[in-house]
Design an enzyme around this catalytic site. Structure first.
Site, PDB file in Angstrom:
ATOM      1  N   ASP A 477      18.706 -20.911 -12.456  1.00 45.93           N
ATOM      2  CA  ASP A 477      18.358 -22.036 -12.588  1.00 45.93           C
ATOM      3  C   ASP A 477      17.490 -22.630 -11.741  1.00 45.93           C
ATOM      4  O   ASP A 477      16.710 -23.692 -12.302  1.00 45.93           O
ATOM      5  CB  ASP A 477      19.486 -22.931 -13.084  1.00 45.93           C
ATOM      6  CG  ASP A 477      20.497 -22.774 -11.525  1.00 45.93           C
ATOM      7  OD1 ASP A 477      20.183 -21.906 -10.707  1.00 45.93           O
ATOM      8  OD2 ASP A 477      21.597 -23.220 -11.463  1.00 45.93           O
TER       9      ASP A 477
HETATM   10  C1  LAN Z   1      24.686 -21.890  -4.193  1.00 44.03           C
HETATM   11  C2  LAN Z   1      23.859 -23.112  -4.109  1.00 44.03           C
HETATM   12  C3  LAN Z   1      22.844 -23.369  -5.327  1.00 44.03           C
HETATM   13  C4  LAN Z   1      23.817 -22.925  -6.438  1.00 44.03           C
HETATM   14  C5  LAN Z   1      23.109 -23.481  -7.763  1.00 44.03           C
HETATM   15  C6  LAN Z   1      21.414 -23.298  -7.872  1.00 44.03           C
HETATM   16  C7  LAN Z   1      23.316 -24.936  -7.787  1.00 44.03           C
HETATM   17  C8  LAN Z   1      23.657 -22.783  -8.882  1.00 44.03           C
HETATM   18  O1  LAN Z   1      23.511 -23.538 -10.064  1.00 44.03           O
HETATM   19  C9  LAN Z   1      23.740 -21.562  -8.921  1.00 44.03           C
HETATM   20  C10 LAN Z   1      24.377 -20.713  -7.912  1.00 44.03           C
HETATM   21  C11 LAN Z   1      23.750 -21.381  -6.377  1.00 44.03           C
HETATM   22  C12 LAN Z   1      22.655 -20.604  -6.163  1.00 44.03           C
HETATM   23  C13 LAN Z   1      24.771 -20.959  -5.190  1.00 44.03           C
HETATM   24  C14 LAN Z   1      25.488 -19.969  -5.182  1.00 44.03           C
HETATM   25  C15 LAN Z   1      26.802 -19.690  -4.091  1.00 44.03           C
HETATM   26  C16 LAN Z   1      26.000 -20.179  -2.854  1.00 44.03           C
HETATM   27  C17 LAN Z   1      24.795 -19.590  -2.206  1.00 44.03           C
HETATM   28  C18 LAN Z   1      25.743 -21.694  -3.189  1.00 44.03           C
HETATM   29  C19 LAN Z   1      26.997 -22.476  -3.884  1.00 44.03           C
HETATM   30  C20 LAN Z   1      25.502 -22.251  -1.641  1.00 44.03           C
HETATM   31  C21 LAN Z   1      26.518 -21.443  -0.823  1.00 44.03           C
HETATM   32  C22 LAN Z   1      27.092 -20.418  -1.715  1.00 44.03           C
HETATM   33  C23 LAN Z   1      27.417 -19.130  -0.722  1.00 44.03           C
HETATM   34  C24 LAN Z   1      28.233 -18.162  -1.586  1.00 44.03           C
HETATM   35  C25 LAN Z   1      27.975 -19.493   0.469  1.00 44.03           C
HETATM   36  C26 LAN Z   1      28.522 -18.432   1.252  1.00 44.03           C
HETATM   37  C27 LAN Z   1      29.956 -18.035   1.044  1.00 44.03           C
HETATM   38  C28 LAN Z   1      30.236 -16.809   0.795  1.00 44.03           C
HETATM   39  C29 LAN Z   1      31.479 -16.680  -0.337  1.00 44.03           C
HETATM   40  C30 LAN Z   1      29.419 -15.315   0.935  1.00 44.03           C
END
Ligand code: LAN
Length: 747
Positions: A477
């Site tokens: 996305d």
């Molecule tokens: C995010 C942030 C952005 C998010 C969107 C783009 C909003 C979404 O549509 C797709 C997935 C994504 C890229 C995403 C995936 C997981 C993330 C990176 C996070 C929620 C921000 C933090 C999270 C990450 C996994 C945190 C670290 C924790 C672990 C369990 C490894």
């Protein structure tokens, strides 16, 4: 609902109107109950170097003079931005202009928007443990502000911490943040520490921590490695066809698993010292020597056990612990597995210029570099330089962000919000938009990864990631929103076509790789493994983490990006694009629940997913008038509209999968619903007018909106803040309403 703090999401950013005029630090210290000396907030500066964001504390007056504090810095720090009061808004357009007048001042000179990206409460402790065990000095100002943040975020009643800032106190949160504070130099007899400790003990102490908590405490030498369920790096040596091979896991899980596996395999611990010895008695309810650690591998407090381990996983762990490691695993295999893990880590570091995928594997890779190559080695040194990119400072102190920023995502969305207001060609926003376009141009990923296939990486040439180009991970996305934003601007005569056609096509090539068999799209890659892999989910605190899933949000982004591109270039891969869209739309339709809603995985929750799903349906020409699906979706929202016209659901919706009403309506969620209903071409203006009346009444006289409850989520159970959403989505909603119903006064 209990909240971990007196206020839902801190008054993170904002409240310019009622904010003290002077020193931000003094104000915040007072707000958080004092006792921890802070720094002078007028001395903090955020440097944004082509999307690489770091905070700097200026110790000398000369430096302060030479580098003035920006309006954005002040806003991040919760200080008075000194932006002027504007004429009160009555019409959507007036509210939009007021909102943009404020929000535009927050843009970074290089073109992106930035903000805090906190929420999770398990990130900073990992970094602090890593610094501690590698004997990395922490600058005094960072230390001071980290302490302030952790205390500010302690539960006001029991003194503990949860998985995230709004969550209930858990062993993971409390054991880890308590430990972090001790490593930062806080005395065990500090009243707040005593309180936190009492709470931890009531919950059973650190033996009841989930896997990741036990892992970090074993690294620190506070728990014995026997208590940590196995993380066998040799899984990477399995042939690729094996159904449980980690290459099939969700990218976050496998990139965390690699360094964890390395460290687990080495059973590396920091040598015991007075502090860690003392922590053994502070964190445990029984004397350390009396504990048979191996028996507590599966001990976990109910507060932490969101996803209990499956029987299959427990049997697998039993086999590994009692048979595989002691009797079967040859030393040569151990070495081979560790060498291979290290090789992948080096590629991950190189491919991200040490930025790393996220805030968990970043510190872990740092530690592996230290163990493997020593304190003077280049990889370890490079890691130490990049880790601060995860840090952020706000009024409450310093925290660790969920990524190394929100650069691409918020910037692409901002452009689209202005588009929906019909203001792309308004000269007063030209400079802002031009810089945003320049930023996105600069951040498109230009090349594939080194050793892409051996490291199981998805294609990335032409993609946009969530944060910046250096981090370098394709997201379906983010690529879509980046492409849409770029196309939206550069097809107008006012803007230069900065991204040439071949690069636009690269982005399309990427998107066309992202579809699952179901027709839906996942986040970083198409789904690689079976849902049964969830049986191997050992993290306990998170749900649905082992593989990629279909998401209505990601799928919609791709559908709409392809849609926009089709209009721009109807010849390139036209049949594939058409087929992709049709299948993706079928997925969206199939994902609608009985009650008309969609479950959101990345924002809270049904309001968020509904906004995307209805945009997809609108793309296919469905409207409230001609589609029963649209009508059901609109009815779902109408049934939940609150007295004041707004909508509000809590994070419990994400945990439970059932709509949970918030006590108060939320500006951001209300905007999401208005956007959804505008996509549906909902015919009756009144419910939407009422909703936007609420939104505009909450706008401050300087044009900003204040922070309300937390907006985002991941892995069903952990919440994360998106502070810019309170600008982006109200502005977008006002714009869409105005385009549809005109610019009459809202009240
Ligand atoms: C995010 C942030 C952005 C998010 C969107 C783009 C909003 C979404 O549509 C797709 C997935 C994504 C890229 C995403 C995936 C997981 C993330 C990176 C996070 C929620 C921000 C933090 C999270 C990450 C996994 C945190 C670290 C924790 C672990 C369990 C490894």
């Amino acid at each position: 609902m209990r909240q971990a703090n007196g206020h839902a999401n801190g008054h993170a950013n904002g409240h310019a109107n009622d904010h003290a005029k002077s020193n931000g630090a003094m104000k915040s210290t007072a707000q958080t109950g004092g006792q921890v000396a802070g720094t002078d907030h007028t001395r903090w500066r955020m440097k944004d170097d082509r999307g690489t964001q770091t905070w700097h504390y200026l110790e000398s007056d000369e430096e302060v003079k030479a580098w003035p504090q920006s309006t954005a810095d002040k806003w991040y720090l919760g200080m008075d931005t000194e932006l002027p009061d504007l004429s009160p808004a009555k019409t959507p357009l007036q509210a939009i202009h007021n909102g943009l007048a404020f929000y535009k001042e927050l843009q970074q000179p290089v073109g992106n928007w930035a903000c805090e990206y906190g929420g999770p409460m398990f990130l900073l402790p990992g970094l602090i443990v890593t610094w501690y065990v590698t004997e990395t000095p922490i600058p005094w100002h960072h230390k001071a502000e980290m302490k302030r943040y952790l205390f500010a975020r302690a539960h006001p009643e029991d003194g503990g911490w949860g998985l995230h800032i709004e969550g209930e106190t858990s062993v993971f949160g409390t054991a880890m943040n308590y430990t972090a504070l001790r490593l930062l130099g806080v005395d065990a007899e500090d009243a707040r520490m005593q309180k936190a400790r009492a709470t931890l003990w009531k919950l059973g102490g650190a033996l009841k921590a989930p896997h990741w908590g036990k892992f970090w405490l074993a690294v620190l030498g506070v728990l014995d490695w026997d208590v940590v369920n196995p993380v066998p790096p040799e899984l990477w040596l399995l042939p690729n066809w094996v159904p449980i091979h980690p290459w099939k896991w969700w990218v976050h899980m496998r990139t965390v698993f690699i360094p964890m596996g390395y460290i687990y395999s080495q059973r590396w611990s920091y040598p015991l010292n007075d502090l860690t010895k003392s922590l053994r008695s502070e964190l445990l309810v029984q004397p350390y020597e009396s504990i048979t650690f191996i028996r507590h591998r599966n001990d976990i407090s109910p507060m932490d056990n969101y996803h209990p381990k499956s029987l299959a996983l427990r049997i697998l762990f039993w086999f590994l612990v009692y048979i595989w490691f002691p009797y079967l695993r040859p030393a040569s295999l151990k070495k081979k597995a560790e060498d291979h893990a290290w090789w992948i880590i080096q590629r991950e570091d190189a491919n991200s210029d040490f930025a790393n995928l996220g805030p968990v594997n970043g510190p872990l890779n740092t530690l592996v570099s230290y163990i493997r190559q020593g304190p003077e080695s280049v990889p370890f040194r490079r890691h130490l330089e990049t880790l601060p990119e995860f840090l952020w400072i706000k009024d409450e102190g310093m925290l660790m962000n969920g990524t190394n920023g929100v650069q691409n995502w918020d910037t692409a969305y901002t452009i689209q919000a202005v588009k929906h207001c019909g203001l792309l060609q308004d000269p007063q926003y030209h400079d802002m938009l031009h810089r945003a376009l320049e930023f996105l141009e600069d951040q498109q990923i230009p090349e594939e990864c080194r050793d892409q296939h051996q490291t199981y990486r998805q294609s990335r040439k032409g993609a946009w990631g969530f944060s910046n180009r250096r981090q370098g991970y394709t997201v379906s996305d983010c690529t879509s929103e980046g492409l849409k934003a770029v196309l939206t601007l550069q097809t107008l005569p006012e803007f230069k076509a900065l991204v040439p056609d071949n690069r636009l096509r690269d982005a399309i090539d990427i998107l066309l790789t992202m579809q699952n068999k179901s027709g839906g799209c996942a986040s970083y890659e198409p789904t690689r493994g079976s849902e049964y892999l969830e049986w191997l989910n050992a993290a306990e605190v998170f749900g649905r983490i082992m593989i990629e899933y279909d998401y209505p949000e990601c799928t919609t982004a791709v559908i709409t990006a392809l849609h926009v591109f089709q209009k721009y270039d109807s010849s390139y891969r036209a049949d594939e694009i058409a087929a992709f869209k049709a299948r993706a739309l079928d997925y969206i339709r199939a994902a609608q629940q009985e009650d008309g809603s969609w479950y959101g995985a990345w924002g809270i929750c049904f309001t968020y997913a509904g906004m995307f799903a209805l945009e997809s349906l609108a793309c296919a020409g469905e409207t409230h008038a001609n589609s029963e699906r649209m009508r059901r979706a609109c009815q779902f929202f109408l049934d939940r509209q609150m007295e004041d016209g707004g909508w509000g659901e809590t994070y419990r919706s994400c945990e439970t999968g059932v709509w949970c009403n918030h006590a108060e309506s939320q500006v951001v969620q209300t905007a999401w619903v208005v956007i959804a209903m505008c996509h549906a071409q909902y015919p009756d203006k009144e419910p939407l007018r009422k909703a936007l009346e609420m939104v505009v009444r909450r706008q401050q006289s300087n044009g900003e909106w204040l922070q309300e409850a937390i907006e985002g989520v991941f892995n069903k159970s952990c919440m994360i803040s998106y502070p810019n959403y309170k600008f982006i989505f109200p502005i977008m909603a006002l714009g869409m309403y105005k385009e549809r119903f005109g610019d009459e006064e809202l009240f």
